[in-house]
Design an enzyme around this catalytic site. Structure first.
Site, PDB file in Angstrom:
ATOM      1  N   SER A  32      -6.412  63.631  30.585  1.00 25.94           N
ATOM      2  CA  SER A  32      -6.965  64.168  29.450  1.00 25.94           C
ATOM      3  C   SER A  32      -5.767  64.793  28.043  1.00 25.94           C
ATOM      4  O   SER A  32      -5.582  65.196  27.305  1.00 25.94           O
ATOM      5  CB  SER A  32      -8.604  65.303  29.757  1.00 25.94           C
ATOM      6  OG  SER A  32      -7.620  66.600  30.608  1.00 25.94           O
ATOM      7  N   HIS A  34      -7.168  73.600  28.137  1.00 28.42           N
ATOM      8  CA  HIS A  34      -6.233  72.029  27.105  1.00 28.42           C
ATOM      9  C   HIS A  34      -5.903  72.864  26.197  1.00 28.42           C
ATOM     10  O   HIS A  34      -6.210  73.299  25.703  1.00 28.42           O
ATOM     11  CB  HIS A  34      -7.119  70.983  27.134  1.00 28.42           C
ATOM     12  CG  HIS A  34      -8.049  70.226  28.122  1.00 28.42           C
ATOM     13  ND1 HIS A  34      -9.079  70.694  28.646  1.00 28.42           N
ATOM     14  CD2 HIS A  34      -7.122  69.123  28.702  1.00 28.42           C
ATOM     15  CE1 HIS A  34      -9.238  69.607  30.190  1.00 28.42           C
ATOM     16  NE2 HIS A  34      -8.637  69.281  30.101  1.00 28.42           N
TER      17      HIS A  34
END
Length: 270
Positions: free
Chosen positions: A48, A251
């Site tokens: 990711s 993230h």
């Protein structure tokens, strides 16, 4: 007596000499640009942190690929000859080996990758620390660090070997993960400074292991930690998302990919 035509080789030498003379006269050095010097066939592999989770918007696949991730940004800025983007949110090392390396070939000249965080249980560790007790967090972090130093090296070796096998002529750049947190004051609902500190220490262990295994195969390790300094969760201008988005939590946001990951890759390729 009629003049004889100069041989073609002599004409070429004369033209080269004239060009050099003109360049010297005007102070210009004639060098090819990067685009003229070589073609770049780029493939971006990984999890990711390569697919761009946190940056949005995403493609229609289940991989959450974003054009705001560092890989498509670098490809666009450098006018690459070809670009493939099989990186996928949630990927582990076995996914890279079984699925993503199919995009590689002998013509590939550049490969980038982030991998290993999911193997080490990134999501479970973060969940344990964000919602569990200090003891639960500490146990989860210790378990992840033990995995990173004992089991992960072999998985990384196998992954890099698979990449080398499919793309023997490519330069491999392995990008690391940033420290996620600033450890100063962060409000009453934030994780404690202690939890944030040990999570950052786990990121350091993962970076050390990844850098060592990348170096063992002659790959370039791009350490992203210095580029994210001062921009973790709890910073005034964070480049890492907190729990505002369930899937995107912890993230990089678009700024993190553009101002953190992209400069780290650019520096590694100099």
């Amino acid at each position: 007596m009629p003049h004889r035509a100069l041989p073609r080789r002599a004409l070429a030498r004369a033209a080269t000499a004239l060009a050099a003379l003109l360049a010297t006269a005007v102070g210009v050095v004639l060098v090819p640009t990067a685009a003229q010097a070589a073609t770049v066939h780029y493939v971006a592999l990984g999890d990711s942190y390569s697919s761009g989770v946190g940056a949005g918007p995403y493609d229609l696949s289940t991989c959450l690929r974003s054009q705001k991730s560092y890989a498509p940004l670098w490809a666009a800025a450098n006018a690459v000859t070809s670009f493939a983007f099989p990186a996928c949110g949630g990927a582990v090392t076995s996914d890279v080996i079984s699925k993503q390396v199919r995009s590689l070939s002998a013509t590939t000249t550049l490969v980038t990758i982030t991998i290993g965080g999911n193997d080490a249980g990134f999501a479970d560790v973060i969940t344990s620390c964000r919602f569990g007790s200090t003891a639960t967090c500490t146990a989860a972090v210790d378990k992840a660090k033990s995995f990173a130093t004992s089991t992960l090296p072999g998985r990384l070796d196998a992954t890099y070997a698979a990449i080398r096998d499919r793309a023997p002529n490519a330069r491999l750049v392995v990008l690391g993960y940033p420290r996620l947190f600033e450890t100063g004051s962060c409000g009453v609902l934030a994780m404690s400074s202690y939890k944030r500190t040990i999570l950052n220490e786990a990121a350091d262990v993962l970076a050390t292991v990844t850098a060592a295994r990348a170096g063992a195969v002659g790959a370039t390790f791009a350490d992203t930690r210095p580029f994210f300094t001062g921009h973790g969760v709890c910073a005034a201008a964070p480049w890492i998302r907190d729990v505002s988005g369930v899937i995107e939590a912890y993230h990089p946001n678009a700024d993190g990919y553009r101002s953190g990951y992209l400069p780290a890759l650019t520096a590694a390729l100099r």
